[in-house]
Motif scaffolding. Structure first.
Motif, mmCIF file in Angstrom:
data_model
loop_
_atom_site.group_PDB
_atom_site.id
_atom_site.type_symbol
_atom_site.label_atom_id
_atom_site.label_comp_id
_atom_site.label_asym_id
_atom_site.label_seq_id
_atom_site.Cartn_x
_atom_site.Cartn_y
_atom_site.Cartn_z
ATOM 1 N N ASN A 4 7.674 12.576 6.571
ATOM 2 C CA ASN A 4 7.425 11.387 7.387
ATOM 3 C C ASN A 4 6.222 11.606 8.294
ATOM 4 O O ASN A 4 5.878 12.739 8.646
ATOM 5 C CB ASN A 4 8.641 11.086 8.269
ATOM 6 N N LYS A 5 5.637 10.481 8.712
ATOM 7 C CA LYS A 5 4.494 10.579 9.603
ATOM 8 C C LYS A 5 4.238 9.235 10.256
ATOM 9 O O LYS A 5 4.401 8.187 9.634
ATOM 10 C CB LYS A 5 3.248 11.012 8.820
ATOM 11 N N PHE A 6 3.860 9.258 11.545
ATOM 12 C CA PHE A 6 3.327 8.071 12.197
ATOM 13 C C PHE A 6 1.808 8.155 12.091
ATOM 14 O O PHE A 6 1.222 9.202 12.381
ATOM 15 C CB PHE A 6 3.768 7.998 13.661
ATOM 16 N N VAL A 7 1.196 7.070 11.661
ATOM 17 C CA VAL A 7 -0.243 7.097 11.403
ATOM 18 C C VAL A 7 -0.945 5.983 12.165
ATOM 19 O O VAL A 7 -0.328 5.010 12.606
ATOM 20 C CB VAL A 7 -0.548 6.967 9.893
ATOM 21 N N SER A 8 -2.229 6.140 12.305
ATOM 22 C CA SER A 8 -3.036 5.119 12.973
ATOM 23 C C SER A 8 -3.154 3.888 12.087
ATOM 24 O O SER A 8 -3.290 4.004 10.862
ATOM 25 C CB SER A 8 -4.429 5.673 13.266
ATOM 26 N N PRO A 9 -3.102 2.684 12.664
ATOM 27 C CA PRO A 9 -3.298 1.463 11.871
ATOM 28 C C PRO A 9 -4.632 1.449 11.125
ATOM 29 O O PRO A 9 -4.765 0.750 10.122
ATOM 30 C CB PRO A 9 -3.247 0.350 12.933
ATOM 31 N N THR A 10 -5.602 2.200 11.592
ATOM 32 C CA THR A 10 -6.908 2.247 10.915
ATOM 33 C C THR A 10 -6.890 3.126 9.672
ATOM 34 O O THR A 10 -7.864 3.146 8.925
ATOM 35 C CB THR A 10 -7.986 2.774 11.880
ATOM 36 N N LYS A 11 -5.782 3.842 9.449
ATOM 37 C CA LYS A 11 -5.725 4.775 8.317
ATOM 38 C C LYS A 11 -4.628 4.438 7.313
ATOM 39 O O LYS A 11 -4.337 5.242 6.428
ATOM 40 C CB LYS A 11 -5.513 6.199 8.835
ATOM 41 N N VAL A 12 -4.014 3.262 7.433
ATOM 42 C CA VAL A 12 -2.866 2.953 6.571
ATOM 43 C C VAL A 12 -3.216 2.951 5.091
ATOM 44 O O VAL A 12 -2.377 3.249 4.247
ATOM 45 C CB VAL A 12 -2.244 1.591 6.953
ATOM 46 N N GLN A 13 -4.467 2.619 4.754
ATOM 47 C CA GLN A 13 -4.885 2.582 3.353
ATOM 48 C C GLN A 13 -4.850 3.966 2.700
ATOM 49 O O GLN A 13 -4.884 4.079 1.477
ATOM 50 C CB GLN A 13 -6.276 1.954 3.215
ATOM 51 N N GLU A 14 -4.760 5.000 3.519
ATOM 52 C CA GLU A 14 -4.643 6.356 2.996
ATOM 53 C C GLU A 14 -3.195 6.711 2.677
ATOM 54 O O GLU A 14 -2.923 7.787 2.153
ATOM 55 C CB GLU A 14 -5.203 7.362 4.016
ATOM 56 N N TYR A 15 -2.268 5.802 3.006
ATOM 57 C CA TYR A 15 -0.840 6.078 2.850
ATOM 58 C C TYR A 15 -0.132 4.955 2.099
ATOM 59 O O TYR A 15 0.950 4.513 2.500
ATOM 60 C CB TYR A 15 -0.200 6.281 4.228
ATOM 61 N N THR A 16 -0.734 4.490 1.042
ATOM 62 C CA THR A 16 -0.179 3.503 0.094
ATOM 63 C C THR A 16 -0.136 2.078 0.611
ATOM 64 O O THR A 16 0.203 1.161 -0.134
ATOM 65 C CB THR A 16 1.245 3.870 -0.388
ATOM 66 N N PHE A 17 -0.453 1.823 1.888
ATOM 67 C CA PHE A 17 -0.464 0.464 2.414
ATOM 68 C C PHE A 17 -1.824 -0.181 2.176
ATOM 69 O O PHE A 17 -2.832 0.497 1.971
ATOM 70 C CB PHE A 17 -0.209 0.467 3.932
#
Length: 216
Positions: free
Chosen positions: A136-149
């Motif tokens: 699991n990880k909390f990520v920056s909204p600017t990096k969501v494309q790196e996490y399947t979103f």
């Protein structure tokens, strides 16, 4: 009355919701500071804690009626607490939701119409790899494309610190005002690449939003 701070702590600004029917003139009185004493729905700012009375007198030229309400403003702590927020793994982003806005205080799903304005309000994104929550990880909204979103329009950066060196669980539980966060420099919250597993609960993960708000 619609407060801009659901914690109802001073200083507090309240937006009045006026349900008067057929009224053509309005007069407000209160112990707070009114943006206008004659507007239909003014704002009222309360700078100090206390219980205040808000009085409205409405008229349509034929009849005049008054209503009185009270509001209790709590002493300001500088912190706001949110509980019972549910965020799903990446495959549940369209059903449970994987995004959260601390300013709107609501979970946002990937199926919501993400305009740049709504996208800019998202500051928490949770990524869970699978239903076991093993990674699991909390990520920056600017990096969501790196996490399947899909990329979030208007996204703003949030820094997340997955390590717990700055604030233990016990220290966090003892917090009752914003002294700790005020003393914590923005540079201390370093965006790190670490994931966390399902082995340790609870966890304290510090974050820093694009507009300078700190939280856990």
């Amino acid at each position: 009355m619609l407060p801009d701070d659901a914690a109802l702590e001073a200083p507090l600004t309240v937006v009045i919701s006026n349900s008067t029917t057929s009224g053509t003139s309005f007069t407000w009185t209160t112990g707070g500071t009114l943006s206008s004493s004659t507007a239909k729905e003014p704002t009222i700012t309360f700078s100090k804690a206390g219980t205040y009375t808000i009085n409205l007198t409405a008229s349509n030229g034929k009849k005049t009626k008054s209503v009185e309400k009270s509001i209790t403003v709590k002493p300001g702590t500088g912190i706001y607490s949110v509980t019972d927020v549910s965020l799903g793994i990446n495959t549940a982003s369209s059903t449970i939701g994987s995004f959260y806005s601390t300013s709107l205080r609501k979970t946002i799903k990937s199926t919501d119409v993400l305009t740049p304005t709504l996208g800019a309000a998202i500051d928490i994104v949770f990524f869970g790899l699978d239903p076991t929550f093993a990674l699991n990880k909390f990520v920056s909204p600017t990096k969501v494309q790196e996490y399947t979103f899909d990329a979030i329009p208007g996204a703003r950066a949030t820094s997340w610190m997955s390590t717990q060196t700055l604030l233990s669980v016990d220290a966090f539980d003892a917090i009752n005002d914003d002294t700790f966060f005020k003393g914590l420099s923005n540079a201390a919250i370093v965006d790190d690449p670490l994931y966390f597993s399902n082995e340790k609960v609870p966890r304290v993960l510090l974050f820093l939003t694009a507009d300078g708000r700190k939280g856990r």
